[in-house]
Scaffold this active site. Structure first.
Site, PDB file in Angstrom:
ATOM      1  N   GLY A   7       2.332   0.989  -4.800  1.00 26.67           N
ATOM      2  CA  GLY A   7       1.937  -0.125  -5.857  1.00 26.67           C
ATOM      3  C   GLY A   7       1.023  -0.157  -6.427  1.00 26.67           C
ATOM      4  O   GLY A   7       0.925  -1.132  -8.445  1.00 26.67           O
ATOM      5  N   ARG A   8      -0.124   0.056  -5.913  1.00 28.81           N
ATOM      6  CA  ARG A   8      -1.384  -0.183  -6.968  1.00 28.81           C
ATOM      7  C   ARG A   8      -2.290   1.482  -5.962  1.00 28.81           C
ATOM      8  O   ARG A   8      -3.955   1.102  -6.439  1.00 28.81           O
ATOM      9  CB  ARG A   8      -2.237  -0.868  -5.711  1.00 28.81           C
ATOM     10  CG  ARG A   8      -1.276  -2.821  -6.372  1.00 28.81           C
ATOM     11  CD  ARG A   8      -2.470  -3.566  -6.135  1.00 28.81           C
ATOM     12  NE  ARG A   8      -2.145  -4.155  -4.151  1.00 28.81           N
ATOM     13  CZ  ARG A   8      -3.682  -4.366  -3.607  1.00 28.81           C
ATOM     14  NH1 ARG A   8      -4.828  -4.475  -3.967  1.00 28.81           N
ATOM     15  NH2 ARG A   8      -3.927  -4.310  -2.423  1.00 28.81           N
ATOM     16  N   ASP A  22       1.101  -5.586 -11.089  1.00 33.66           N
ATOM     17  CA  ASP A  22       0.430  -5.164 -12.787  1.00 33.66           C
ATOM     18  C   ASP A  22      -0.454  -4.140 -11.692  1.00 33.66           C
ATOM     19  O   ASP A  22      -1.209  -3.190 -12.707  1.00 33.66           O
ATOM     20  CB  ASP A  22      -0.723  -6.040 -12.402  1.00 33.66           C
ATOM     21  CG  ASP A  22      -1.463  -6.653 -11.745  1.00 33.66           C
ATOM     22  OD1 ASP A  22      -1.922  -6.068 -11.169  1.00 33.66           O
ATOM     23  OD2 ASP A  22      -1.778  -8.121 -12.345  1.00 33.66           O
ATOM     24  N   GLY A  23      -0.324  -3.453 -10.619  1.00 31.77           N
ATOM     25  CA  GLY A  23      -0.910  -1.999  -9.755  1.00 31.77           C
ATOM     26  C   GLY A  23      -2.689  -2.200 -10.244  1.00 31.77           C
ATOM     27  O   GLY A  23      -3.093  -1.499  -9.613  1.00 31.77           O
ATOM     28  N   ARG A  37     -10.663   6.051  -2.265  1.00 30.28           N
ATOM     29  CA  ARG A  37     -10.142   5.831  -1.209  1.00 30.28           C
ATOM     30  C   ARG A  37      -9.778   7.214  -0.458  1.00 30.28           C
ATOM     31  O   ARG A  37      -9.668   7.992  -1.298  1.00 30.28           O
ATOM     32  CB  ARG A  37      -9.387   4.877  -0.640  1.00 30.28           C
ATOM     33  CG  ARG A  37      -7.963   4.912  -1.125  1.00 30.28           C
ATOM     34  CD  ARG A  37      -7.208   3.828  -0.563  1.00 30.28           C
ATOM     35  NE  ARG A  37      -5.567   3.957  -0.566  1.00 30.28           N
ATOM     36  CZ  ARG A  37      -5.399   3.451   0.175  1.00 30.28           C
ATOM     37  NH1 ARG A  37      -5.207   2.023   0.992  1.00 30.28           N
ATOM     38  NH2 ARG A  37      -3.763   3.325  -0.001  1.00 30.28           N
ATOM     39  N   ARG A  77       2.777   8.096   5.322  1.00 33.16           N
ATOM     40  CA  ARG A  77       3.183   7.232   6.331  1.00 33.16           C
ATOM     41  C   ARG A  77       5.108   6.980   6.799  1.00 33.16           C
ATOM     42  O   ARG A  77       5.245   8.649   5.740  1.00 33.16           O
ATOM     43  CB  ARG A  77       3.275   5.955   4.861  1.00 33.16           C
ATOM     44  CG  ARG A  77       1.855   6.107   4.272  1.00 33.16           C
ATOM     45  CD  ARG A  77       2.134   5.471   2.991  1.00 33.16           C
ATOM     46  NE  ARG A  77       1.099   4.743   2.030  1.00 33.16           N
ATOM     47  CZ  ARG A  77       0.641   4.042   2.264  1.00 33.16           C
ATOM     48  NH1 ARG A  77       0.500   2.764   3.073  1.00 33.16           N
ATOM     49  NH2 ARG A  77      -0.316   3.510   1.311  1.00 33.16           N
ATOM     50  N   ASP A 103       5.520   1.255   6.721  1.00 34.92           N
ATOM     51  CA  ASP A 103       5.032   1.623   5.412  1.00 34.92           C
ATOM     52  C   ASP A 103       3.747   1.859   5.920  1.00 34.92           C
ATOM     53  O   ASP A 103       2.885   2.822   4.502  1.00 34.92           O
ATOM     54  CB  ASP A 103       5.653   1.237   4.130  1.00 34.92           C
ATOM     55  CG  ASP A 103       5.395  -0.404   3.862  1.00 34.92           C
ATOM     56  OD1 ASP A 103       5.976  -0.559   4.877  1.00 34.92           O
ATOM     57  OD2 ASP A 103       4.574  -0.529   2.976  1.00 34.92           O
ATOM     58  N   ASN A 104       2.826   1.121   6.654  1.00 32.91           N
ATOM     59  CA  ASN A 104       1.201   0.905   6.656  1.00 32.91           C
ATOM     60  C   ASN A 104       1.001   2.054   8.206  1.00 32.91           C
ATOM     61  O   ASN A 104      -0.232   1.439   8.358  1.00 32.91           O
ATOM     62  CB  ASN A 104       0.918  -0.491   7.179  1.00 32.91           C
ATOM     63  CG  ASN A 104       1.550  -0.924   5.678  1.00 32.91           C
ATOM     64  OD1 ASN A 104       1.145  -0.650   4.508  1.00 32.91           O
ATOM     65  ND2 ASN A 104       1.498  -2.399   5.377  1.00 32.91           N
TER      66      ASN A 104
END
Length: 513
Positions: free
Chosen positions: A100-101, A133-134, A191, A198, A268-269
């Site tokens: 999403g971001r 908004d990302g 990063r 994931r 998902d993390n």
């Protein structure tokens, strides 16, 4: 930087479409969507990780490279994209999620043949932004940049951070979800990781019953990131799952070793490579508390509390096992492997604790010793890191009251000092069972117990200063985190000052970006 060498191997192997369209929606049967960063008119570099840039093959930074670091004016060789994945969030199936971001620039190979994925975080919306908004704010970007590098130098598997930049625009966020949104400075962090795959990538495809694509993704992952797996057929997928279980258990033990609490251990993390990924409302441990969670969203259940991280990682692996079973086709094997996870985790965990105490091996009675120690730590609210630093220096001549009051977050009355004396006597008795000398025991402790950890109040101070236009604390923290097993700045080897106890961003955080 050598950005012309960035490639896109992933998108050559798997389906994707919806080019350039960031409208939020489901994208069934698609693993990624090509999407461009939003672009920023007045970006400003805050800091750049020169060592990492050289290591991964990007080379030295030049002024013109700022455009790349915020996703502006990208060259034709870079086709940016965001990936789709699913996940269990706080124990519940959340369906399709995705980056999403985060927007991937691609992959670069250095002179040694090592491949590294590069990703912007906060560079604009994707189809997976879920009506957001990302963008990202400065505070979350600083936290990710510094903590990922801190974990590296602590020896914990992690993603890394290449750069941190202002976007030149404000972003509105409700920091504590309290109905009080405010404008904050926007930022982008670049990063890197060997891979950002994931658990959720595999969950999504399996849930959609796209088993051919699932097999392709698993084979892609094994070929690129698990070359030691050379078996064939179902055995290959069994070996893959066992290796993921081992890496995940090892990662959890490392988190316990340094006192790291992730805060949002949704599936998902969870990295398929056993990396620490997605630095949100995390915290390093101040006062020792197995029930501590830094995430306001995790209250009151405290699902992701410090002491539950091993248990939750096993639960997450169960969900991954369900997703991989169409390839493994052996439920008894999966159940056996997951049951063995607990045995492996606890043996590895207790062996780690032995080293923290300077014990040369795990002996009968040590589990009871550790349990008593945990009770003492929680009752006396002792600082986790500082406790072991002081334990290295304690001898019979020490004033135990002064020593332990300095590292406690509560007032130590005489009866509590007696409990400390009893513990120290038990500790010395246990040390006498070592087969190594006291000096060797201290050396063992110094290798595994950090002198410096990046605490939330350090980050709070740093973020406040950057907001005011200064970077002195940022530079000082960067030096300290590169040398966590040395006391370079004694003023940082202190417990959290009481004035930070109830400040948002120091004791508790939210998932707000």
């Amino acid at each position: 930087m050598n950005i012309e060498n960035i490639k896109q191997p992933f998108i050559k192997n798997f389906p994707g479409d919806f080019s350039g369209n960031t409208i939020q929606r489901n994208t069934p049967k698609v693993l990624f969507s090509t999407v461009s960063p939003v672009g920023f008119e007045k970006p400003e570099l805050i800091t750049f990780n020169e060592e990492l840039s050289e290591e991964i093959g990007l080379g030295k930074f030049e002024e013109k490279d700022l455009d790349f670091l915020v996703g502006n004016n990208l060259p034709e060789n870079i086709q940016t994209y965001a990936t789709a994945y699913a996940g269990h969030q706080f124990g519940n199936w959340a369906g399709q999620l995705g980056d999403g971001r985060a927007i991937l620039a691609g992959e670069i190979t250095n002179d040694s043949g090592k491949k590294t994925e590069i990703q912007w975080k906060g560079a604009g919306a994707t189809p997976y932004s879920r009506h957001a908004d990302g963008r990202a704010v400065l505070r979350s970007s600083v936290r990710e940049y510094l903590m990922s590098e801190a974990m590296l130098h602590l020896g914990v598997p992690t993603t890394r951070a290449l750069s941190l930049s202002f976007t030149g625009e404000d972003v509105v966020r409700d920091m504590m979800y309290s109905g009080n949104p405010q404008a904050e400075k926007g930022a982008v962090v670049v990063r890197t990781a060997e891979s950002f795959l994931r658990f959720g990538h595999f969950e999504l495809i399996s849930a959609q019953q796209e088993y051919d694509t699932l097999e392709k993704l698993v084979n892609f992952t094994i070929d690129n990131y698990y070359p030691q797996i050379t078996s064939e057929g179902n055995q290959k997928y069994k070996d893959f799952f066992q290796e993921i279980c081992k890496r995940t258990a090892d990662l959890m033990v490392e988190w316990f070793r340094v006192g790291f609490v992730h805060g949002v251990m949704n599936t998902d993390n969870m990295s398929i490579l056993g990396l620490t990924i997605d630095y949100g409302p995390y915290s390093m441990m101040d006062e020792y508390d197995l029930n501590f969670t830094p995430n306001t969203t995790d209250l009151p259940g405290r699902r992701y509390a410090f002491g539950k991280q091993g248990q939750i990682s096993q639960w997450n692996l169960w969900q991954l096992a369900n997703s991989l079973n169409p390839l493994i086709e052996d439920e008894q094997f999966l159940e056996k492997t997951l049951n063995e996870f607990g045995d492996y985790f606890w043996k590895t965990h207790d062996t780690m604790l032995c080293k923290k105490f300077g014990f040369d091996q795990l002996l009968d009675g040590d589990e009871e010793f550790f349990t008593n120690w945990q009770g003492l730590m929680q009752e006396l609210q002792l600082d986790y890191t500082l406790f072991f630093n002081e334990l290295e220096k304690i001898d019979n001549k020490n004033n135990l009251k002064d020593t332990f009051q300095r590292i406690s977050y509560t007032l130590l009355h005489p009866e509590k000092i007696l409990k400390i004396e009893d513990f120290i006597n038990a500790y010395n008795t246990r040390l006498n069972r070592n087969l190594i000398s006291k000096e060797e025991s201290i050396t063992l402790m110094q290798k595994i117990n950090p002198k410096f950890i990046l605490r939330n109040f350090h980050l709070y101070q740093c973020i406040e200063e950057i907001n005011s236009g200064k970077t002195d604390i940022l530079e000082k923290l960067t030096t300290a985190l590169k040398n966590p097993y040395q006391e370079i700045y004694p003023e940082y080897s202190i417990k959290r000052p009481s004035e930070y106890d109830d400040i948002s961003g120091c004791s508790m955080l939210s998932c707000s970006s």
